[in-house]
Design an enzyme around this catalytic site. Structure first.
Site, PDB file in Angstrom:
ATOM      1  N   HIS A 103      -5.214  -4.473   1.202  1.00 10.99           N
ATOM      2  CA  HIS A 103      -5.528  -3.410   0.267  1.00 10.99           C
ATOM      3  C   HIS A 103      -6.224  -3.642  -1.144  1.00 10.99           C
ATOM      4  O   HIS A 103      -6.356  -2.778  -1.930  1.00 10.99           O
ATOM      5  CB  HIS A 103      -4.223  -2.689   0.136  1.00 10.99           C
ATOM      6  N   LYS A 142     -10.899  -1.272   5.593  1.00  7.55           N
ATOM      7  CA  LYS A 142     -10.556  -0.654   4.302  1.00  7.55           C
ATOM      8  C   LYS A 142     -11.854  -0.535   3.228  1.00  7.55           C
ATOM      9  O   LYS A 142     -12.600   0.192   3.435  1.00  7.55           O
ATOM     10  CB  LYS A 142      -9.212  -0.927   4.209  1.00  7.55           C
ATOM     11  N   SER A 172       0.858  -1.180  -0.067  1.00  4.43           N
ATOM     12  CA  SER A 172      -0.102   0.071   0.128  1.00  4.43           C
ATOM     13  C   SER A 172       0.794   1.294   0.053  1.00  4.43           C
ATOM     14  O   SER A 172       0.417   2.459  -0.218  1.00  4.43           O
ATOM     15  CB  SER A 172      -1.048   0.101   1.170  1.00  4.43           C
TER      16      SER A 172
HETATM   17  C1  LIG Z   1      -3.842  -1.883   7.551  1.00  2.00           C
HETATM   18  C2  LIG Z   1      -3.040  -3.158   7.468  1.00  2.00           C
HETATM   19  C3  LIG Z   1      -3.202  -4.273   8.155  1.00  2.00           C
HETATM   20  C4  LIG Z   1      -4.017  -4.097   9.431  1.00  2.00           C
HETATM   21  O1  LIG Z   1      -5.453  -4.035   9.215  1.00  2.00           O
HETATM   22  P1  LIG Z   1      -6.405  -3.377  10.121  1.00  2.00           P
HETATM   23  O2  LIG Z   1      -7.993  -4.064   9.974  1.00  2.00           O
HETATM   24  O3  LIG Z   1      -6.255  -1.910   9.946  1.00  2.00           O
HETATM   25  O4  LIG Z   1      -5.978  -3.840  11.515  1.00  2.00           O
HETATM   26  C5  LIG Z   1      -2.833  -5.546   7.811  1.00  2.00           C
HETATM   27  N1  LIG Z   1      -2.055  -5.553   6.651  1.00  2.00           N
HETATM   28  C6  LIG Z   1      -1.839  -4.298   5.836  1.00  2.00           C
HETATM   29  C7  LIG Z   1      -1.031  -4.754   4.671  1.00  2.00           C
HETATM   30  C8  LIG Z   1      -2.548  -3.263   6.294  1.00  2.00           C
HETATM   31  O5  LIG Z   1      -2.000  -2.318   5.587  1.00  2.00           O
END
Ligand SMILES: *Cc1c(COP(=O)(O)O)cnc(C)c1O
Length: 434
Positions: free
Chosen positions: A217, A248, A189
């Site tokens: 992502h 997300k 990301s």
């Molecule tokens: C944001 C993120 C996570 C964690 O996810 P959350 O639901 O926000 O705890 C895991 N892996 C990646 C690559 C991330 O960017």
């Protein structure tokens, strides 16, 4: 012993390294999103456009997702009532897990309280159940995956980012019958680049390794039904464990893994960070379920998201801003200095009503500090024009370098001339958003 001094010193060290983080106090508005209120001070609030949210598709403000949450809260109350074992396995949560398993075409799925926890729990548990396991991890893997690896007792080796030759070298160097787990992301990301999933799966087959892929992502955003890059590339069935977030693309909260029944049952039964924490509330599960279902038919929303992302990239590049190119929806713009990165984002917020968080070390390596822009389907073309004009103003004010392509230089001169002529014909984005 002056305990307080240690904490003050720790903060001062961060400030000295320009790593001290300041949070903007925002008030999201489900109706006007991506326009939100920024609480500049206790007395003062003003409208800003959010340009860095990971609620990529604005599902967090989708009327049907909101309705699902408030209906479920009315019906079931707001708390889960305990861990999954102690009355926390609510009907909406079980329905959500069935939906997620189907999304990734796997027999089973397991929901955790966050994506971060799902990576920590699943990677450490799987690696510890395999005797003498070797973990092969991409060097750009997210902190939650690194924490999962650290927590396990397994041996670990890091392969250079998306470097198949290096991964193969490490696989070939290991004992043929040593259990192996390849851990990587489908879409990284901070750079917005995508992993060669099929080729990694080929190597896994050749060296008899298991595969674990973080699709955080990409879920909701890619593939015919929002199953992620794995679905888009037709390779979901080649990955043993797919991990995703509900926070997300799906706009709510929680994380999950999808895999075979035996892997899911093993993680459910062995992972302390699953077992000893209170489950997601039923209302959150119901909202996430609504978002996943809506996005299964969300082709148009996905197309509009891609369109606005591509438009933003092209418009910024055409204005000579140093967009870091990639083939995803992420729009990173290079700054290369922590202090300037922070100043640029402060200026965007204070002068132009644009909210973008600076991305500094340790999220990215020193010297590669950047702005990370995430357009959504609800950012209008007018918002994009406003963003480009504002970024150009900030780049000029801070004397940040523009890309020195002759075509771009000519284009910028033309724009300058137009500006001189028209003297600010730019429409007010707040009015345009109404
Ligand atoms: C944001 C993120 C996570 C964690 O996810 P959350 O639901 O926000 O705890 C895991 N892996 C990646 C690559 C991330 O960017």
């Amino acid at each position: 012993m002056e305990y307080g001094q240690f904490f003050d010193d720790a903060i001062l060290r961060l400030k000295g390294e320009r790593r001290y983080r300041v949070f903007a106090e925002l008030e999201r508005d489900a109706v006007t999103y991506p326009v939100a209120r920024w609480h500049r001070s206790e007395e003062q609030a003003e409208d800003v456009v959010i340009w860095c949210s990971n609620d990529y598709l604005c599902m967090g403000a989708h009327p049907q997702v909101i309705a699902a949450m408030s209906d479920a809260a009315t019906k079931h109350g707001v708390g889960a009532g305990g861990t999954r074992n102690i009355s926390g396995t609510n009907h909406p949560l079980v329905q959500l897990e069935a939906e997620l398993a189907s999304l990734h075409d796997k027999p089973s799925a397991l929901v955790f309280t966050s994506g971060w926890i799902s990576n920590l729990a699943a990677i450490s548990t799987v690696a510890d159940l395999l005797p003498n396991c070797l973990i092969l991890s991409d060097e750009l893997n997210h902190n939650s995956m690194i924490e999962g690896i650290r927590r396990s007792k397994a041996q670990r080796k890091i392969f250079r980012h998306n470097d198949l030759a290096h991964l193969e070298e490490l696989l070939a160097a290991a004992e043929p019958d040593q259990p192996k787990l390849i851990v990587f992301e489908s879409l990284y990301s901070m750079n917005g680049d995508i992993a060669p999933i099929a080729a990694i799966a080929d190597l896994a087959d050749r060296y008899n390794a298991m595969t674990y892929m973080d699709e955080v992502h990409a879920v909701g955003l890619y593939g015919e039904h929002g199953g992620g890059i794995g679905e888009r590339d037709g390779v979901m069935n080649r990955i043993d464990i797919i991990e995703g977030t509900l926070a997300k693309g799906f706009g709510t909260l929680g994380g999950y893994i999808a895999a075979s029944e035996s892997i899911i049952d093993a993680v459910r039964s062995y992972a302390p960070s699953f077992i000893f924490t209170t489950a997601l509330p039923p209302a959150v599960a119901a909202a996430a379920h609504a978002a996943v279902r809506l996005l299964k038919d969300g082709k148009e929303r996905r197309a509009q998201h891609q369109r606005q992302s591509m438009l933003t990239k092209h418009a910024l590049s055409a204005a000579g801003l140093p967009v870091m190119h990639n083939s995803s929806h992420i729009v990173p713009v290079f700054v290369g200095d922590a202090e300037l990165c922070k100043t640029a984002t402060d200026m965007l917020l204070e002068r132009h009503g644009i909210y973008i968080q600076p991305i500094n070390y340790p999220t990215v390596p020193k010297g590669t500090e950047r702005l990370r822009i995430t357009p959504s389907p609800l950012h209008t073309d007018t918002h994009i024009v406003h963003l480009v004009e504002s970024m150009v103003d900030v780049w000029e004010s801070l004397k940040l370098p523009f890309v020195q392509d002759p075509k771009i230089v000519a284009f910028r001169r033309e724009k300058e001339a137009e500006k001189e002529e028209a003297r600010c014909t730019f429409p007010d984005f707040k009015k345009a958003a109404e």
